[in-house]
Design a protein around this motif. Structure first.
Motif, mmCIF file in Angstrom:
data_model
loop_
_atom_site.group_PDB
_atom_site.id
_atom_site.type_symbol
_atom_site.label_atom_id
_atom_site.label_comp_id
_atom_site.label_asym_id
_atom_site.label_seq_id
_atom_site.Cartn_x
_atom_site.Cartn_y
_atom_site.Cartn_z
ATOM 1 N N THR A 269 -45.762 32.813 -10.743
ATOM 2 C CA THR A 269 -44.884 31.934 -9.971
ATOM 3 C C THR A 269 -44.123 30.905 -10.793
ATOM 4 O O THR A 269 -43.120 30.362 -10.315
ATOM 5 N N VAL A 270 -44.585 30.623 -12.007
ATOM 6 C CA VAL A 270 -43.949 29.593 -12.834
ATOM 7 C C VAL A 270 -43.165 30.267 -13.957
ATOM 8 O O VAL A 270 -43.725 31.066 -14.715
ATOM 9 N N ALA A 271 -41.886 29.935 -14.069
ATOM 10 C CA ALA A 271 -41.061 30.503 -15.132
ATOM 11 C C ALA A 271 -41.643 30.134 -16.487
ATOM 12 O O ALA A 271 -42.043 28.987 -16.707
ATOM 13 N N PRO A 272 -41.709 31.095 -17.422
ATOM 14 C CA PRO A 272 -42.285 30.796 -18.744
ATOM 15 C C PRO A 272 -41.621 29.612 -19.433
ATOM 16 O O PRO A 272 -42.301 28.791 -20.057
ATOM 17 N N GLY A 273 -40.306 29.508 -19.322
ATOM 18 C CA GLY A 273 -39.607 28.385 -19.948
ATOM 19 C C GLY A 273 -39.988 27.064 -19.313
ATOM 20 O O GLY A 273 -40.119 26.042 -20.003
ATOM 21 N N SER A 274 -40.188 27.073 -18.003
ATOM 22 C CA SER A 274 -40.598 25.858 -17.318
ATOM 23 C C SER A 274 -42.003 25.438 -17.744
ATOM 24 O O SER A 274 -42.255 24.259 -18.005
ATOM 25 N N ALA A 275 -42.914 26.406 -17.827
ATOM 26 C CA ALA A 275 -44.282 26.090 -18.262
ATOM 27 C C ALA A 275 -44.280 25.503 -19.667
ATOM 28 O O ALA A 275 -44.957 24.496 -19.940
ATOM 29 N N LEU B 106 -32.919 19.583 -18.216
ATOM 30 C CA LEU B 106 -32.432 20.107 -16.937
ATOM 31 C C LEU B 106 -31.075 20.779 -17.104
ATOM 32 O O LEU B 106 -30.838 21.893 -16.610
ATOM 33 N N VAL B 107 -30.173 20.123 -17.824
ATOM 34 C CA VAL B 107 -28.831 20.683 -18.051
ATOM 35 C C VAL B 107 -28.927 21.991 -18.832
ATOM 36 O O VAL B 107 -28.295 22.999 -18.488
ATOM 37 N N ALA B 108 -29.763 21.997 -19.887
ATOM 38 C CA ALA B 108 -29.876 23.189 -20.722
ATOM 39 C C ALA B 108 -30.543 24.338 -19.983
ATOM 40 O O ALA B 108 -30.083 25.494 -20.042
ATOM 41 N N MET B 109 -31.608 24.061 -19.249
ATOM 42 C CA MET B 109 -32.374 25.128 -18.607
ATOM 43 C C MET B 109 -31.682 25.690 -17.380
ATOM 44 O O MET B 109 -31.930 26.834 -16.986
ATOM 45 N N ALA B 110 -30.775 24.915 -16.777
ATOM 46 C CA ALA B 110 -30.002 25.421 -15.640
ATOM 47 C C ALA B 110 -29.018 26.516 -16.052
ATOM 48 O O ALA B 110 -28.482 27.234 -15.206
ATOM 49 N N ARG B 111 -28.805 26.661 -17.366
ATOM 50 C CA ARG B 111 -27.907 27.717 -17.855
ATOM 51 C C ARG B 111 -28.658 29.021 -18.132
ATOM 52 O O ARG B 111 -28.039 30.035 -18.429
ATOM 53 N N GLU B 112 -29.985 28.982 -18.038
ATOM 54 C CA GLU B 112 -30.784 30.142 -18.408
ATOM 55 C C GLU B 112 -30.920 31.123 -17.247
ATOM 56 O O GLU B 112 -30.917 30.726 -16.077
ATOM 57 N N PRO B 113 -31.056 32.430 -17.565
ATOM 58 C CA PRO B 113 -31.169 33.447 -16.513
ATOM 59 C C PRO B 113 -32.337 33.215 -15.556
ATOM 60 O O PRO B 113 -32.230 33.547 -14.364
ATOM 61 N N ASP B 114 -33.443 32.667 -16.044
ATOM 62 C CA ASP B 114 -34.597 32.472 -15.159
ATOM 63 C C ASP B 114 -34.337 31.414 -14.091
ATOM 64 O O ASP B 114 -35.004 31.416 -13.047
ATOM 65 N N TYR B 115 -33.373 30.514 -14.322
ATOM 66 C CA TYR B 115 -32.992 29.573 -13.258
ATOM 67 C C TYR B 115 -32.349 30.341 -12.114
ATOM 68 O O TYR B 115 -32.719 30.184 -10.947
ATOM 69 N N ARG B 116 -31.400 31.200 -12.448
ATOM 70 C CA ARG B 116 -30.742 32.009 -11.406
ATOM 71 C C ARG B 116 -31.738 32.920 -10.718
ATOM 72 O O ARG B 116 -31.691 33.096 -9.490
ATOM 73 N N GLU B 117 -32.662 33.508 -11.487
ATOM 74 C CA GLU B 117 -33.668 34.394 -10.901
ATOM 75 C C GLU B 117 -34.592 33.619 -9.966
ATOM 76 O O GLU B 117 -34.945 34.105 -8.886
ATOM 77 N N GLY B 118 -34.973 32.420 -10.336
ATOM 78 C CA GLY B 118 -35.835 31.611 -9.487
ATOM 79 C C GLY B 118 -35.186 31.282 -8.151
ATOM 80 O O GLY B 118 -35.815 31.391 -7.095
ATOM 81 N N VAL B 119 -33.919 30.891 -8.196
ATOM 82 C CA VAL B 119 -33.185 30.581 -6.961
ATOM 83 C C VAL B 119 -33.052 31.830 -6.094
ATOM 84 O O VAL B 119 -33.285 31.797 -4.874
ATOM 85 N N LYS B 120 -32.686 32.928 -6.727
ATOM 86 C CA LYS B 120 -32.476 34.171 -5.982
ATOM 87 C C LYS B 120 -33.776 34.654 -5.336
ATOM 88 O O LYS B 120 -33.795 35.068 -4.164
#
Length: 274
Positions: free
Chosen positions: A216-222, A248-262
């Motif tokens: 449930t937790v994105a690896p980059g977030s962990a 926050l600005v940098a990680m919002a550009r990563e694919p896992d941010y889009r995947e998490g929202v989706k």
């Protein structure tokens, strides 16, 4: 590396590191420390590993009973302390922050949560291992002790730094100045443990918790959240906020941010890319 004092297994995103010297109650040696550091470096670099669990061989009836007393006797006869490790030790977690570049503090530089599954006595360096884990689960009745006072040692490997930050100065002073034995129930009341779990269910609950984190937790977030936690122990609130905003600005550009929202919108488990 040939593993003689540890075991290392990976399943469903969870690496389990087992301290395994059952005839010596999983007591710590230079060989074990060498293997342990090598395993942590491998696990940190392996994209298949999302969470690391550390436990003791159940046949040893301890998590880690501290430094091997035979080794301590040898040190005494030699007239000095010898860590028993080679010069080319692996350096897991090094290079992330200079505050983490030391024995056991390296846990804070590892980019994956480390959970201690404490299935028996944790003494001396066993207590150190538990303290430097990110989360601690224990069986009931487990006995803990810093132990160093019995051997004319100082508080070992940063315990004097980490324990006050976990349990507060009052409890840390009690543990460190007395070297007394305290139980899992006391440790839970002090805030040292996250949970006390029946012995027969301990590994099941820990691995279930670890798998939940992995899923449930994105690896980059962990990774970044863990590093924020330990870096923030050394910096002021404004610096923490500024660093968090930049992340926050940098990680919002990563694919896992889009995947998490989706995944959230589609009500399905996320498929993290890491």
């Amino acid at each position: 590396m040939e593993l003689k004092t540890t075991r290392y297994e990976i399943a469903d995103g969870v690496a389990v590191v087992t301290l395994s010297r059952p005839r010596r109650r999983n007591a710590w040696t230079g060989r074990m420390h060498t293997e342990y550091r090598w395993i942590l470096r491998e696990a940190d670099a392996d994209p298949a590993v999302r969470v690391i669990v550390v436990t003791g061989d159940p046949e040893g009836q301890a998590f880690c009973a501290g430094a091997d007393l035979q080794a301590l006797e040898g040190h005494s006869e030699k007239g000095g302390y010898d860590p028993g490790t080679p010069e080319d030790l692996a350096n897991p977690g090094f290079g992330v922050d200079p505050h983490f570049d030391a024995s056991f503090a390296y846990h804070f530089g590892i980019g994956k949560p480390v959970i201690a599954a404490i299935n028996g006595a944790a003494a001396g360096v066993g207590l150190v291992l538990a303290a430097f884990a990110d989360l601690r689960f224990s069986a009931p009745g487990v006995k803990f002790t810093a132990a160093h006072g019995r051997f004319n040692f100082p508080a070992e490997f940063g315990l004097s730094w980490v324990l006050p930050r976990i349990v507060g100065l009052t409890h840390a002073n009690d543990i460190l100045l007395s070297s007394r034995v305290f139980t899992a129930e006391e440790a839970m009341a002090m805030g040292f443990l996250n949970r006390v779990v029946p012995a027969e269910a301990l590994m099941g609950e820990v691995t279930a918790y670890a798998r939940k984190l992995a899923e449930t937790v994105a690896p980059g977030s962990a990774r970044e959240t863990k590093r924020q936690i330990y870096r923030d122990l050394h910096r002021d609130a404004a610096s923490s906020v500024a660093a968090a905003e930049a992340l926050l600005v940098a990680m919002a550009r990563e694919p896992d941010y889009r995947e998490g929202v989706k995944a959230w919108m589609e009500k399905r488990p996320p498929r993290w890319g890491g």
